[in-house]
Design a protein around this motif. Structure first.
Motif: not given
Ligand code: SF4
Length: 260
Positions: A158-159, A184-186, A161, A118
């Motif tokens: 995805e990991q 969250p990012y993606a 933020t 993360q």
């Protein structure tokens, strides 16, 4: 190579001519006393947080005692910000750069915490009021910060933020307690931002070429309300537009955040 921060992108989006005034002609924005105070408070809070991260004393004397109180309230509300057990790396005022379409994209994270699975980018906001999530999402800081981290690390989108902490001056009542918003990012966002950035920078490249040839950058439509809050209205011959006390320029802090 021109260095570009979130402040440049926000200003360019707001009005290309404003971008010219500030970053090309290097005119300064006259600030009200309240704006100067707010910026100074924000800057002092960021310095205190950096001192705290470095393990230095954060004791503040005299008239800045309110700032100490603000800091204590924040640390009491957000103890997980200080978590160190799983962190592989953490650093305040962490700077990263990437070259994107011949521009040097620069970000400075208030705090970056990297854990095995993360990565969290933290940002302190000391201005009054809590913005809506939609307003934050439109800001280039929101887009550029995780974008650059995904480009410069092995973390998947995805990991990653993006966490905002709103630390506002005021009494110790419920309303003035520090508040947090985490996003969250993606991968999908990452591709959309790359595309948006690419279009905006291509436009900037053309503007810069025109500027070097003696042409001014375009003004915004005078019907969209931006000129009402702008200190360059007279210079832009937009001074006949009714000015309202409600309107505000975007991201004054951003404009001053990165010096080119
Ligand atoms: S007055 Fe209007 S056109 Fe001129 S810089 Fe400000 S926002 Fe842009």
């Amino acid at each position: 190579m021109m260095q570009i921060s979130q402040g440049h992108l926000n200003t360019l989006d707001y009005c290309p001519r404003l971008f010219q005034h500030i970053y090309l002609d290097q005119l300064s924005i006259p600030l009200t006393f309240e704006q100067q105070e707010a910026m100074a408070r924000g800057s002092r809070f960021h310095t205190l947080m950096q001192q705290h991260e470095l393990g230095l004393s954060t004791q503040v004397l005299g008239e800045d005692a309110a700032l100490s109180e603000l800091m204590e309230r924040f640390l009491a509300t957000a103890p997980d910000v200080m978590r160190r057990d799983h962190a592989l790396f953490r650093q305040s005022e962490h700077r990263r750069q990437i070259v994107f379409q011949d521009f040097l994209m620069t970000v400075v994270y208030d705090l970056l915490i990297l854990e095995p699975e993360q990565a969290d980018i933290l940002d302190w906001k000391t201005g009054l009021g809590l913005p809506s999530a939609q307003k934050l999402e439109r800001n280039w800081q929101f887009k550029l910060y995780p974008f650059v981290l995904a480009k410069t690390s092995s973390y998947l989108p995805e990991q990653i933020t993006m966490t905002y902490w709103f630390v506002q001056p005021g009494g110790p009542d419920e309303a003035s307690n520090p508040q947090m918003m985490r996003f969250p990012y993606a991968a999908e966002k990452h591709h959309a931002i790359a595309e948006e950035l690419s279009i905006l920078l291509a436009r900037l490249e053309q503007y810069l070429e025109d500027y070097r040839a003696g042409q001014f950058l375009p003004q915004v439509d005078d019907g969209n309300g931006h000129c009402e809050a702008c200190p360059f209205a007279i210079r832009c011959d937009r001074s006949s537009i009714h000015r309202t006390s409600e309107a505000t320029l975007p991201a004054l802090n951003d404009i001053h955040e990165v010096i080119i």
